[in-house]
Design a protein around this motif. Structure first.
Motif, PDB file in Angstrom:
ATOM      1  N   GLY A  32       0.830  -1.204   0.000  1.00 46.15           N
ATOM      2  CA  GLY A  32       0.000   0.000   0.000  1.00 46.15           C
ATOM      3  C   GLY A  32       0.860   1.247   0.000  1.00 46.15           C
ATOM      4  O   GLY A  32       1.997   1.227   0.463  1.00 46.15           O
ATOM      5  N   CYS A  33       0.302   2.330  -0.529  1.00 51.03           N
ATOM      6  CA  CYS A  33       1.045   3.587  -0.604  1.00 51.03           C
ATOM      7  C   CYS A  33       0.212   4.734  -0.057  1.00 51.03           C
ATOM      8  O   CYS A  33      -0.991   4.809  -0.297  1.00 51.03           O
ATOM      9  CB  CYS A  33       1.438   3.903  -2.038  1.00 51.03           C
ATOM     10  SG  CYS A  33       2.706   2.817  -2.700  1.00 51.03           S
ATOM     11  N   GLY A  34       0.877   5.605   0.686  1.00 45.64           N
ATOM     12  CA  GLY A  34       0.268   6.841   1.164  1.00 45.64           C
ATOM     13  C   GLY A  34       0.770   7.997   0.320  1.00 45.64           C
ATOM     14  O   GLY A  34       1.246   7.814  -0.799  1.00 45.64           O
ATOM     15  N   THR A  43       4.247   1.158   2.198  1.00 45.70           N
ATOM     16  CA  THR A  43       4.548   0.112   3.172  1.00 45.70           C
ATOM     17  C   THR A  43       4.425  -1.237   2.494  1.00 45.70           C
ATOM     18  O   THR A  43       3.787  -1.374   1.446  1.00 45.70           O
ATOM     19  CB  THR A  43       3.586   0.167   4.375  1.00 45.70           C
ATOM     20  OG1 THR A  43       2.251   0.030   3.890  1.00 45.70           O
ATOM     21  CG2 THR A  43       3.729   1.465   5.132  1.00 45.70           C
ATOM     22  N   GLY A  44       5.044  -2.214   3.133  1.00 46.21           N
ATOM     23  CA  GLY A  44       4.969  -3.540   2.549  1.00 46.21           C
ATOM     24  C   GLY A  44       5.565  -4.600   3.438  1.00 46.21           C
ATOM     25  O   GLY A  44       5.979  -4.354   4.569  1.00 46.21           O
ATOM     26  N   ARG A  45       5.616  -5.794   2.881  1.00 45.28           N
ATOM     27  CA  ARG A  45       6.132  -6.968   3.579  1.00 45.28           C
ATOM     28  C   ARG A  45       7.595  -7.141   3.207  1.00 45.28           C
ATOM     29  O   ARG A  45       7.936  -7.293   2.035  1.00 45.28           O
ATOM     30  CB  ARG A  45       5.329  -8.196   3.170  1.00 45.28           C
ATOM     31  CG  ARG A  45       5.706  -9.434   3.924  1.00 45.28           C
ATOM     32  CD  ARG A  45       4.708 -10.545   3.615  1.00 45.28           C
ATOM     33  NE  ARG A  45       4.907 -11.667   4.510  1.00 45.28           N
ATOM     34  CZ  ARG A  45       5.621 -12.736   4.188  1.00 45.28           C
ATOM     35  NH1 ARG A  45       6.193 -12.832   3.010  1.00 45.28           N
ATOM     36  NH2 ARG A  45       5.758 -13.715   5.063  1.00 45.28           N
ATOM     37  N   PHE A  46       8.442  -7.115   4.225  1.00 46.48           N
ATOM     38  CA  PHE A  46       9.884  -7.261   4.040  1.00 46.48           C
ATOM     39  C   PHE A  46      10.297  -8.675   4.408  1.00 46.48           C
ATOM     40  O   PHE A  46      10.049  -9.138   5.520  1.00 46.48           O
ATOM     41  CB  PHE A  46      10.634  -6.245   4.908  1.00 46.48           C
ATOM     42  CG  PHE A  46      12.126  -6.402   4.873  1.00 46.48           C
ATOM     43  CD1 PHE A  46      12.831  -6.066   3.734  1.00 46.48           C
ATOM     44  CD2 PHE A  46      12.816  -6.890   5.968  1.00 46.48           C
ATOM     45  CE1 PHE A  46      14.207  -6.208   3.696  1.00 46.48           C
ATOM     46  CE2 PHE A  46      14.176  -7.030   5.941  1.00 46.48           C
ATOM     47  CZ  PHE A  46      14.882  -6.692   4.798  1.00 46.48           C
ATOM     48  N   ALA A  92       9.219   5.395  -9.053  1.00 47.96           N
ATOM     49  CA  ALA A  92       9.820   4.085  -9.243  1.00 47.96           C
ATOM     50  C   ALA A  92       9.233   3.027  -8.315  1.00 47.96           C
ATOM     51  O   ALA A  92       9.578   1.860  -8.419  1.00 47.96           O
ATOM     52  CB  ALA A  92      11.320   4.176  -9.015  1.00 47.96           C
ATOM     53  N   VAL A  93       8.350   3.401  -7.397  1.00 44.56           N
ATOM     54  CA  VAL A  93       7.765   2.450  -6.451  1.00 44.56           C
ATOM     55  C   VAL A  93       6.263   2.405  -6.700  1.00 44.56           C
ATOM     56  O   VAL A  93       5.598   3.436  -6.704  1.00 44.56           O
ATOM     57  CB  VAL A  93       8.052   2.874  -4.997  1.00 44.56           C
ATOM     58  CG1 VAL A  93       7.383   1.941  -4.018  1.00 44.56           C
ATOM     59  CG2 VAL A  93       9.548   2.916  -4.749  1.00 44.56           C
ATOM     60  N   GLU A  94       5.754   1.204  -6.900  1.00 40.26           N
ATOM     61  CA  GLU A  94       4.320   1.063  -7.141  1.00 40.26           C
ATOM     62  C   GLU A  94       3.769  -0.084  -6.314  1.00 40.26           C
ATOM     63  O   GLU A  94       4.500  -0.993  -5.910  1.00 40.26           O
ATOM     64  CB  GLU A  94       4.041   0.831  -8.620  1.00 40.26           C
ATOM     65  CG  GLU A  94       4.721  -0.392  -9.177  1.00 40.26           C
ATOM     66  CD  GLU A  94       4.573  -0.520 -10.684  1.00 40.26           C
ATOM     67  OE1 GLU A  94       4.729  -1.641 -11.171  1.00 40.26           O
ATOM     68  OE2 GLU A  94       4.314   0.494 -11.349  1.00 40.26           O
ATOM     69  N   LYS A  95       2.474  -0.047  -6.066  1.00 42.31           N
ATOM     70  CA  LYS A  95       1.808  -1.076  -5.281  1.00 42.31           C
ATOM     71  C   LYS A  95       1.923  -2.420  -6.012  1.00 42.31           C
ATOM     72  O   LYS A  95       1.697  -2.503  -7.206  1.00 42.31           O
ATOM     73  CB  LYS A  95       0.341  -0.715  -5.065  1.00 42.31           C
ATOM     74  CG  LYS A  95      -0.388  -1.662  -4.164  1.00 42.31           C
ATOM     75  CD  LYS A  95      -1.810  -1.215  -3.929  1.00 42.31           C
ATOM     76  CE  LYS A  95      -2.526  -2.242  -3.078  1.00 42.31           C
ATOM     77  NZ  LYS A  95      -3.918  -1.899  -2.863  1.00 42.31           N
ATOM     78  N   GLY A  96       2.299  -3.443  -5.259  1.00 47.28           N
ATOM     79  CA  GLY A  96       2.475  -4.773  -5.823  1.00 47.28           C
ATOM     80  C   GLY A  96       3.878  -5.038  -6.333  1.00 47.28           C
ATOM     81  O   GLY A  96       4.205  -6.166  -6.694  1.00 47.28           O
TER      82      GLY A  96
END
Length: 156
Positions: free
Chosen positions: A55-57, A62-65, A84-88
């Motif tokens: 998810g993005c604000g 945020t995400g799973r590391f 350069a950062v997208e959901k998924g």
């Protein structure tokens, strides 16, 4: 007898002022870049892994590391939101020590970290060429800054 030649201080003051402005621009670009670039360049001993963005604000995603070490995955890791950062998306990252903030690694992460320096070199090339009248130095600084920006664009 020949008359004494008067030398003006103004040309020396102009060159000194313009050199200081150009130097300030480049130092500011390095300073702005180093906050992120140090984690990419000096990543040995830091926690490496893969971040899957969930998810993005407005400013962060945020995400799973999933770390490379045999430690359990975390879901509270963040990365700065950019084009350069997208959901998924899945990204190779390194975690900043003592935080849950991740930074992209590899060529893409390194070039992205040095983007402020590329912009600073482009601005400094204008000062070098216009204020100092050093055309070769201006072309070199502008070409280096432009190459950095273009390389980052294609790497991301």
């Amino acid at each position: 007898m020949s008359p004494k030649k008067r030398t003006s201080v103004l040309p020396f003051a102009r060159v000194t002022a313009m050199a200081l402005v150009a130097l300030l621009l480049v130092v500011a670009g390095v300073w702005a870049s180093w906050g992120t670039a140090q984690h990419v360049l000096l990543s040995q001993g830091r926690e490496h892994g893969t971040l899957t963005v969930t998810g993005c604000g407005d400013e962060v995603c945020t995400g799973r590391f999933v770390p490379e070490d045999p430690t359990p995955p975390r879901t509270d890791t963040t990365i700065a939101r950019s084009v350069a950062v997208e959901k998924g998306g899945r990204y190779a990252v390194v975690v900043k020590p003592g935080t849950t903030e991740a930074v992209r690694t590899g060529w893409a992460g390194g070039l992205h970290a040095w983007l402020p320096l590329g912009g600073a070199l482009l601005l400094a090339s204008l000062v070098i060429g216009g204020g100092l009248r050093w055309t070769r130095g201006a072309y070199a600084a502008g070409a280096a800054g432009g190459a950095l920006l273009v390389a980052a664009f294609f790497a991301l």
